[in-house]
Design a protein around this motif. Structure first.
Motif, mmCIF file in Angstrom:
data_model
loop_
_atom_site.group_PDB
_atom_site.id
_atom_site.type_symbol
_atom_site.label_atom_id
_atom_site.label_comp_id
_atom_site.label_asym_id
_atom_site.label_seq_id
_atom_site.Cartn_x
_atom_site.Cartn_y
_atom_site.Cartn_z
ATOM 1 N N GLU A 57 0.829 -1.205 0.000
ATOM 2 C CA GLU A 57 0.000 0.000 0.000
ATOM 3 C C GLU A 57 0.866 1.259 0.000
ATOM 4 O OE1 GLU A 57 -2.530 -0.466 3.366
ATOM 5 O OE2 GLU A 57 -3.969 -1.752 2.296
ATOM 6 N N ALA A 58 1.982 1.203 0.731
ATOM 7 C CA ALA A 58 2.876 2.358 0.753
ATOM 8 C C ALA A 58 3.506 2.589 -0.617
ATOM 9 C CB ALA A 58 3.961 2.154 1.807
ATOM 10 N N ALA A 59 3.881 1.492 -1.287
ATOM 11 C CA ALA A 59 4.469 1.629 -2.616
ATOM 12 C C ALA A 59 3.456 2.174 -3.611
ATOM 13 C CB ALA A 59 4.998 0.273 -3.090
ATOM 14 N N ALA A 60 2.198 1.725 -3.503
ATOM 15 C CA ALA A 60 1.149 2.229 -4.400
ATOM 16 C C ALA A 60 0.878 3.704 -4.136
ATOM 17 C CB ALA A 60 -0.121 1.400 -4.226
ATOM 18 N N ALA A 61 0.844 4.078 -2.849
ATOM 19 C CA ALA A 61 0.620 5.484 -2.514
ATOM 20 C C ALA A 61 1.781 6.358 -2.965
ATOM 21 C CB ALA A 61 0.411 5.625 -1.007
ATOM 22 N N GLY A 62 2.989 5.768 -3.052
ATOM 23 C CA GLY A 62 4.165 6.512 -3.489
ATOM 24 C C GLY A 62 4.250 6.689 -4.997
ATOM 25 N N GLY A 63 3.276 6.156 -5.722
ATOM 26 C CA GLY A 63 3.245 6.361 -7.166
ATOM 27 C C GLY A 63 3.953 5.304 -7.984
ATOM 28 N N GLU A 64 4.253 4.155 -7.367
ATOM 29 C CA GLU A 64 4.909 3.090 -8.129
ATOM 30 C C GLU A 64 3.976 2.570 -9.223
ATOM 31 O OE1 GLU A 64 7.886 2.348 -7.990
ATOM 32 O OE2 GLU A 64 8.628 2.985 -6.025
ATOM 33 N N THR A 65 4.570 2.143 -10.333
ATOM 34 C CA THR A 65 3.786 1.665 -11.474
ATOM 35 C C THR A 65 3.201 0.288 -11.199
ATOM 36 O OG1 THR A 65 5.703 0.626 -12.526
ATOM 37 C CG2 THR A 65 5.276 2.954 -13.048
ATOM 38 N N LEU A 66 2.207 -0.072 -12.006
ATOM 39 C CA LEU A 66 1.594 -1.396 -11.885
ATOM 40 C C LEU A 66 2.636 -2.490 -12.109
ATOM 41 C CD1 LEU A 66 -0.948 -3.139 -11.548
ATOM 42 C CD2 LEU A 66 -1.343 -2.891 -14.012
ATOM 43 N N TRP A 67 3.536 -2.277 -13.051
ATOM 44 C CA TRP A 67 4.611 -3.251 -13.320
ATOM 45 C C TRP A 67 5.448 -3.477 -12.066
ATOM 46 C CZ3 TRP A 67 6.238 -6.262 -17.460
ATOM 47 C CH2 TRP A 67 7.539 -6.762 -17.356
ATOM 48 N N HIS A 68 5.846 -2.379 -11.417
ATOM 49 C CA HIS A 68 6.683 -2.496 -10.219
ATOM 50 C C HIS A 68 5.931 -3.204 -9.099
ATOM 51 C CE1 HIS A 68 9.827 -1.287 -7.334
ATOM 52 N NE2 HIS A 68 8.816 -1.144 -6.483
ATOM 53 N N LEU A 69 4.680 -2.837 -8.885
ATOM 54 C CA LEU A 69 3.900 -3.469 -7.824
ATOM 55 C C LEU A 69 3.728 -4.963 -8.075
ATOM 56 C CD1 LEU A 69 1.092 -0.794 -7.335
ATOM 57 C CD2 LEU A 69 3.045 -1.218 -5.843
ATOM 58 N N THR A 70 3.511 -5.297 -9.343
ATOM 59 C CA THR A 70 3.268 -6.704 -9.676
ATOM 60 C C THR A 70 4.515 -7.559 -9.500
ATOM 61 O OG1 THR A 70 1.535 -6.101 -11.259
ATOM 62 C CG2 THR A 70 2.547 -8.282 -11.509
ATOM 63 N N PHE A 71 5.616 -7.152 -10.095
ATOM 64 C CA PHE A 71 6.792 -8.015 -10.175
ATOM 65 C C PHE A 71 7.816 -7.780 -9.063
ATOM 66 C CE2 PHE A 71 5.069 -7.988 -14.472
ATOM 67 C CZ PHE A 71 5.036 -9.339 -14.751
ATOM 68 N N HIS A 72 7.735 -6.666 -8.349
ATOM 69 C CA HIS A 72 8.700 -6.389 -7.299
ATOM 70 C C HIS A 72 8.104 -6.415 -5.903
ATOM 71 C CE1 HIS A 72 11.962 -5.271 -10.071
ATOM 72 N NE2 HIS A 72 11.018 -4.724 -10.811
ATOM 73 N N GLN A 73 6.814 -6.231 -5.778
ATOM 74 C CA GLN A 73 6.191 -6.184 -4.469
ATOM 75 C C GLN A 73 5.368 -7.444 -4.166
ATOM 76 O OE1 GLN A 73 6.776 -3.738 -2.379
ATOM 77 N NE2 GLN A 73 7.861 -2.377 -3.774
ATOM 78 N N VAL A 74 4.516 -7.853 -5.099
ATOM 79 C CA VAL A 74 3.603 -8.972 -4.834
ATOM 80 C C VAL A 74 4.194 -10.308 -5.257
ATOM 81 C CG1 VAL A 74 1.303 -9.917 -5.281
ATOM 82 C CG2 VAL A 74 1.611 -7.438 -5.060
ATOM 83 N N LEU A 75 4.720 -10.391 -6.461
ATOM 84 C CA LEU A 75 5.188 -11.662 -7.010
ATOM 85 C C LEU A 75 6.209 -12.382 -6.127
ATOM 86 C CD1 LEU A 75 5.110 -13.690 -9.311
ATOM 87 C CD2 LEU A 75 6.825 -12.312 -10.514
ATOM 88 N N PRO A 76 7.219 -11.704 -5.543
ATOM 89 C CA PRO A 76 8.200 -12.433 -4.720
ATOM 90 C C PRO A 76 7.588 -13.162 -3.528
ATOM 91 C CG PRO A 76 9.030 -10.262 -5.271
ATOM 92 C CD PRO A 76 7.598 -10.287 -5.694
ATOM 93 N N ASN A 77 6.394 -12.791 -3.114
ATOM 94 C CA ASN A 77 5.758 -13.416 -1.957
ATOM 95 C C ASN A 77 4.825 -14.565 -2.323
ATOM 96 O OD1 ASN A 77 6.600 -11.520 0.349
ATOM 97 N ND2 ASN A 77 5.854 -10.111 -1.213
#
Length: 273
Positions: free
Chosen positions: A166-186
């Motif tokens: 949520e912090a990364a999304a609020a910080g303006g990170e792109t959908l690509w970044h959220l998908t492959f760097h935030q959610v996918l590794p988990n």
């Protein structure tokens, strides 16, 4: 905090059956004692000299066809599992991160799931010009994605709700970044289990299609096709049917054990550095 990584010994022990079968399938054509299309004995001959597993319905060596017939089935099921897992991972995570789009994705998945897999494979394979293995693989891939999307979305939802995402999304990170760097590794444990299930499902659908005379065609050597071709002579030479059945069963079990061994025991969300 993350789950402890699986030990090397545990991974090797649980992966051994799948690794052995895959190695035999790849090296099988080189190890086959006879050509797969040349009769070496009379039809449905029992095990004997020159034919350790006897002959099939045309007197061809069952062992040679068994050693040669694994690679096409494994390659097809592997392609199906990889395609379904990759597509479902991307679509499932996006559906969670973009709820408005996710609702449409879930509705489309629900409608597709209503179609029985075997019936859908038959429809696609019969309508495909020339049919064959490619038609079965494409049908199995398209049918597997909706099921897999629901699994990935269910696993990704709690991860997407964590504070660091949520912090990364609020910080303006792109959908690509959220998908492959935030959610996918988990989602490693879920995706490994999903890959194992999709591989087994791929083996199942390809085998059923071959039994229905869709996909691989004679005189091709294929484990699934061997079962159908020799079913009528199972009482004369049981090995002509039992050997490919055992190979398919051990392959499915081995891949699931390998996927389970590679997955963390108790996965928890990881906060990116």
């Amino acid at each position: 905090m993350t789950a402890p990584a699986p030990t090397t010994r545990r991974v090797l022990l649980r992966s051994a059956p799948a690794l052995v079968l895959v190695a035999l399938a790849l090296a099988g054509p080189l190890l086959a004692p006879h050509p797969i299309d040349t009769p070496v004995t009379f039809p449905y001959a029992g095990a004997g000299d020159g034919a350790p597993l006897g002959g099939d319905q045309l007197g061809r060596d069952v062992l040679s066809r068994l050693l040669t017939g694994g690679a096409p089935l494994i390659a097809t099921a592997l392609a199906i599992a990889l395609a379904v897992t990759a597509a479902a991972t991307a679509v499932g995570i996006v559906a969670v991160l973009r709820p408005a789009l996710g609702r449409w994705i879930e509705r489309a998945a629900d409608l597709t799931i209503l179609l029985p897999p075997v019936l859908a494979v038959m429809l696609v394979a019969l309508a495909w010009p020339g049919g064959g293995r490619l038609a079965v693989a494409v049908a199995a891939t398209l049918l597997g994605i909706p099921y897999a999307v629901r699994i990935v979305a269910a696993a990704a939802a709690p991860v997407a709700a964590t504070g660091f995402v949520e912090a990364a999304a609020a910080g303006g990170e792109t959908l690509w970044h959220l998908t492959f760097h935030q959610v996918l590794p988990n989602l490693r444990a879920t995706l490994l289990a999903l890959f194992g299930l999709r591989f087994v499902e791929g083996v199942y659908l390809v085998s059923v299609a071959a039994f229905l005379q869709l996909g691989p065609r004679p005189p091709e050597a294929d484990w699934a096709l061997m079962i159908r071709e020799n079913a009528a002579g199972i009482t004369l030479n049981p090995w002509a049917v039992a050997a490919p059945c055992l190979a398919i069963g051990l392959l499915a079990i081995g891949v699931n054990l390998a996927a389970e061994a590679l997955a963390p025991a108790r996965p928890t969300p990881e906060t990116p550095l």
